[in-house]
Structure formats: structure tokens, C-alpha cells
Design a protein around this motif. Sequence first.
Motif, PDB file in Angstrom:
ATOM      1  N   LYS A 106       1.294   4.839   5.759  1.00  0.00           N
ATOM      2  CA  LYS A 106       1.177   3.687   4.853  1.00  0.00           C
ATOM      3  C   LYS A 106      -0.281   3.349   4.547  1.00  0.00           C
ATOM      4  CE  LYS A 106       5.670   2.914   5.214  1.00  0.00           C
ATOM      5  NZ  LYS A 106       6.607   3.161   4.078  1.00  0.00           N
ATOM      6  N   ARG A 109      -0.825   2.023   1.286  1.00  0.00           N
ATOM      7  CA  ARG A 109       0.012   0.852   0.985  1.00  0.00           C
ATOM      8  C   ARG A 109       0.108  -0.026   2.234  1.00  0.00           C
ATOM      9  NH1 ARG A 109       2.677   5.298  -0.152  1.00  0.00           N
ATOM     10  NH2 ARG A 109       4.259   4.910   1.431  1.00  0.00           N
ATOM     11  N   GLU A 112       2.839  -2.439   3.308  1.00  0.00           N
ATOM     12  CA  GLU A 112       4.148  -1.963   3.767  1.00  0.00           C
ATOM     13  C   GLU A 112       4.195  -1.745   5.278  1.00  0.00           C
ATOM     14  OE1 GLU A 112       5.488   1.408   1.562  1.00  0.00           O
ATOM     15  OE2 GLU A 112       5.180   0.457  -0.383  1.00  0.00           O
ATOM     16  N   THR A 114       5.049  -3.171   8.087  1.00  0.00           N
ATOM     17  CA  THR A 114       5.806  -4.331   8.567  1.00  0.00           C
ATOM     18  C   THR A 114       6.799  -3.878   9.625  1.00  0.00           C
ATOM     19  OG1 THR A 114       7.579  -4.066   6.938  1.00  0.00           O
ATOM     20  CG2 THR A 114       5.635  -5.370   6.261  1.00  0.00           C
ATOM     21  N   SER A 117       9.824  -2.248   7.827  1.00  0.00           N
ATOM     22  CA  SER A 117       9.641  -0.881   7.354  1.00  0.00           C
ATOM     23  C   SER A 117       9.526   0.097   8.527  1.00  0.00           C
ATOM     24  CB  SER A 117       8.409  -0.764   6.453  1.00  0.00           C
ATOM     25  OG  SER A 117       7.231  -1.110   7.137  1.00  0.00           O
TER      26      SER A 117
END
Length: 221
Positions: A106, A109, A112, A114, A117
Motif C-alpha cells: 500500500k 496508497r 488504505e 487500515t 484492509s
Amino acid sequence: MDTTKPVVFIHVPKCGGSSVRRLLKSTFNESVILHYRDEPNKLNPSPISKSKAEHIINKFGFCIIYGHFNLKRRFGIQDNVPWANQFITILRDPFEQYVSAFKYSKKNRPEEITLESFEIYLNTVEPNYLNHFPQVVTSENFESVISNNFSYIGFDFNLEKSMNEIFSFFSINLKSEIPKINVSPSPIFSFEKFRKEFEKRHKLEVDTYRYALEVWNESQN
């Protein structure tokens, strides 16, 4: 370990290997042959012949073949250096390695990264850990693989000591600090709530790591 013969240093992903690679290249220079997949062009690394490795030794004194060796992607040890018989590596707690691989996936990103996720990741992605070992690891043979296939296994939690011990095989003192490279993003929350589930699902990775650590601890006494 006989450093007058080629040594294969297996870079298990997310175990401090990028930092180790930089250190090895800055210390051993042309004695290091890198072995990595060309991801942008989707090309596996080419096999490395024993004669090439021996030529490096004759020219520079040592030969360290360093990189990823993923048997599931057909560029494992038996695929690309089947003649090799001296292996070293650095290992990391399998759950921590898995979390780091998730965060690295990730990196472009970071929003993302988390808990939600990660739970999806845990349910869909297998660990990329034992795939890099010299042979297929099973619940029946993992102790033998650790004891008989590896000349040395170090650990990321004690990386400086591990690298000092590796360098001592080559009669070289570690003179520079180990650089921190390719570090995964660090969120402010913990993934520890998932550890038990990971260890339940991936007992072989955990057992292999714990046995390797047991062997290392015994060697320090």
C-alpha cells in the motif's frame, strides 16, 4: 562456511534485505552477483552458472549471490543455482514480515493501510516467506532444512550482530552502519490483534522461524 566457494545469501522479502544488499555491495563490490526479478518487464532472473561464480572468486576473492529465490515463481534455488550448497539468510518474525509486506503493498496508497484492509489481505494473500528457502519446506522437514541447508541464519531484530557474524566468515569487520532502505509506512495503530489468527493459519512459517531462532540462541551460548 567455506568462503573460498560461492555463497548464496537469500533475501527473504521484508526482512531487512534491501538494507543488507546496500551494505554488501558497498563492502564486497564486484564480488556480489544480484539475483532479482525484473518486475517492470515481468522477467525472471537468469540462472547463474557455477563457472561464473567461480570466475568471480578467482577475480575478486569471494562470490556472494544475493537476492530473491522464489520457487513458486520458478526462480528458486533449484531453478537458478542448483549446484549451490552454502546458504545464509536473515529472518524476521513471520507475522511482522507479513504485516510489513501488507504495508509495502500500500506504499502508493497509504490511506488504505487500515485494520479493515489488512483483514481482507489476511483472508486472501498467502505469506511470501518459505517460498525463498533452498527447498520446499514441510511440517516434516523444516528442522532438517534449517539445520542442514543453511550455513548461517541471522535475524532482523539483531541485524547488526547478525551481519557482524556473517562478515566474520569473510574475515572482514563491519565498519559502517547498516542503512535503512525500503522501509514500509508506519501507521499509528497496531495489527497485533490479528497475530493469533495468522499464527493459527500459518503454523509452518511460525514453527520454522521459532526453530531457526532456537538454533541461533543455542549458538550464542
